[in-house]
Design an enzyme around this catalytic site. Structure first.
Site, mmCIF file in Angstrom:
data_model
loop_
_atom_site.group_PDB
_atom_site.id
_atom_site.type_symbol
_atom_site.label_atom_id
_atom_site.label_comp_id
_atom_site.label_asym_id
_atom_site.label_seq_id
_atom_site.Cartn_x
_atom_site.Cartn_y
_atom_site.Cartn_z
ATOM 1 N N ARG A 144 57.470 31.155 -19.054
ATOM 2 C CA ARG A 144 56.724 32.033 -18.667
ATOM 3 C C ARG A 144 55.389 32.078 -19.699
ATOM 4 O O ARG A 144 54.148 32.449 -19.191
ATOM 5 C CB ARG A 144 57.496 33.544 -19.293
ATOM 6 N N ASN A 181 48.264 35.494 -7.740
ATOM 7 C CA ASN A 181 48.674 34.928 -8.834
ATOM 8 C C ASN A 181 49.385 33.670 -8.862
ATOM 9 O O ASN A 181 50.097 33.133 -9.870
ATOM 10 C CB ASN A 181 49.143 35.875 -9.892
ATOM 11 N N LYS A 225 53.886 30.377 -5.258
ATOM 12 C CA LYS A 225 53.789 31.340 -3.973
ATOM 13 C C LYS A 225 52.816 30.622 -2.867
ATOM 14 O O LYS A 225 52.220 29.648 -2.871
ATOM 15 C CB LYS A 225 53.033 32.561 -4.402
ATOM 16 N N THR A 266 50.926 37.965 -15.795
ATOM 17 C CA THR A 266 51.222 38.375 -14.365
ATOM 18 C C THR A 266 49.618 38.535 -13.896
ATOM 19 O O THR A 266 49.596 38.116 -12.764
ATOM 20 C CB THR A 266 51.999 39.637 -14.181
ATOM 21 N N HIS A 312 55.615 32.494 -9.657
ATOM 22 C CA HIS A 312 56.608 33.315 -9.892
ATOM 23 C C HIS A 312 57.541 32.499 -10.924
ATOM 24 O O HIS A 312 57.876 31.617 -10.795
ATOM 25 C CB HIS A 312 57.676 33.815 -8.710
ATOM 26 N N ARG A 317 48.044 30.464 -14.625
ATOM 27 C CA ARG A 317 47.170 31.555 -13.944
ATOM 28 C C ARG A 317 45.825 31.466 -14.598
ATOM 29 O O ARG A 317 44.948 31.865 -14.067
ATOM 30 C CB ARG A 317 48.051 32.951 -13.955
ATOM 31 N N PHE A 354 53.312 48.637 -4.384
ATOM 32 C CA PHE A 354 52.794 47.529 -3.830
ATOM 33 C C PHE A 354 53.727 46.315 -3.178
ATOM 34 O O PHE A 354 53.557 45.329 -2.734
ATOM 35 C CB PHE A 354 52.037 46.427 -5.131
#
Length: 152
Positions: free
Chosen positions: A88, A115, A12, A94, A118, A105, A60
């Site tokens: 993952r 965070n 991101k 998350t 993705h 993360r 959000f």
């Protein structure tokens, strides 16, 4: 040889701006996954709205689309045995506050709204996301020289 699956991973804008692209790619490579596609882009609002369509009714959602459109992202496709599930796990939860040290993360972020990464949450989602972000001809098929050292 066991079934090879693919996953969609996107770094991101906060991950790009903080200079974490190399560290993240390195983790996937060191794990033994194979990079199939990568592009550096500023995603359009239309692409982001389609990508996050499942979240459109969440409060959000508008802020998420705005944030993802605020700067460049690195979109990638990775391939390997159980890459969706393992990817993952490598990302962490998350919410970074719930992520263990050693995860992306857990090591690199603090707040859920920033965070940095993705990852597809299922094989079905991965297929949808890959087709949304990449044309079939952008997926490169090759055998890594390390393949026989990673898989039986």
């Amino acid at each position: 040889m066991a079934h090879q699956e693919r996953t969609f991973i996107a770094i991101k804008p906060d991950g790009v701006q903080r200079g974490l692209v190399g560290d993240i790619v390195k983790r996937f490579e060191q794990k033994g996954f194979r990079l199939v596609a990568m592009k550096f882009l500023r995603a359009s609002e239309d692409l982001l709205k389609e990508h996050y369509i499942d979240l459109k009714d969440r409060p959000f959602y508008p802020g998420l689309v705005k944030y993802m459109h605020s700067g460049p992202v690195v979109a990638m496709v990775w391939e390997g045995l159980n890459v969706v599930k393992t990817g993952r796990m490598m990302l962490g939860e998350t919410n970074p506050a719930d992520s263990k040290p050693g995860t992306i993360r857990g090591d690199f972020c603090i707040q859920v709204g920033r965070n940095i990464i993705h990852g597809s949450d299922s094989v079905k989602s991965a297929e949808k996301e890959i087709s949304l972000w990449f044309k079939p001809e952008e997926l490169v098929d090759y055998k890594s020289c390390a393949f026989d050292w990673i898989y039986e």
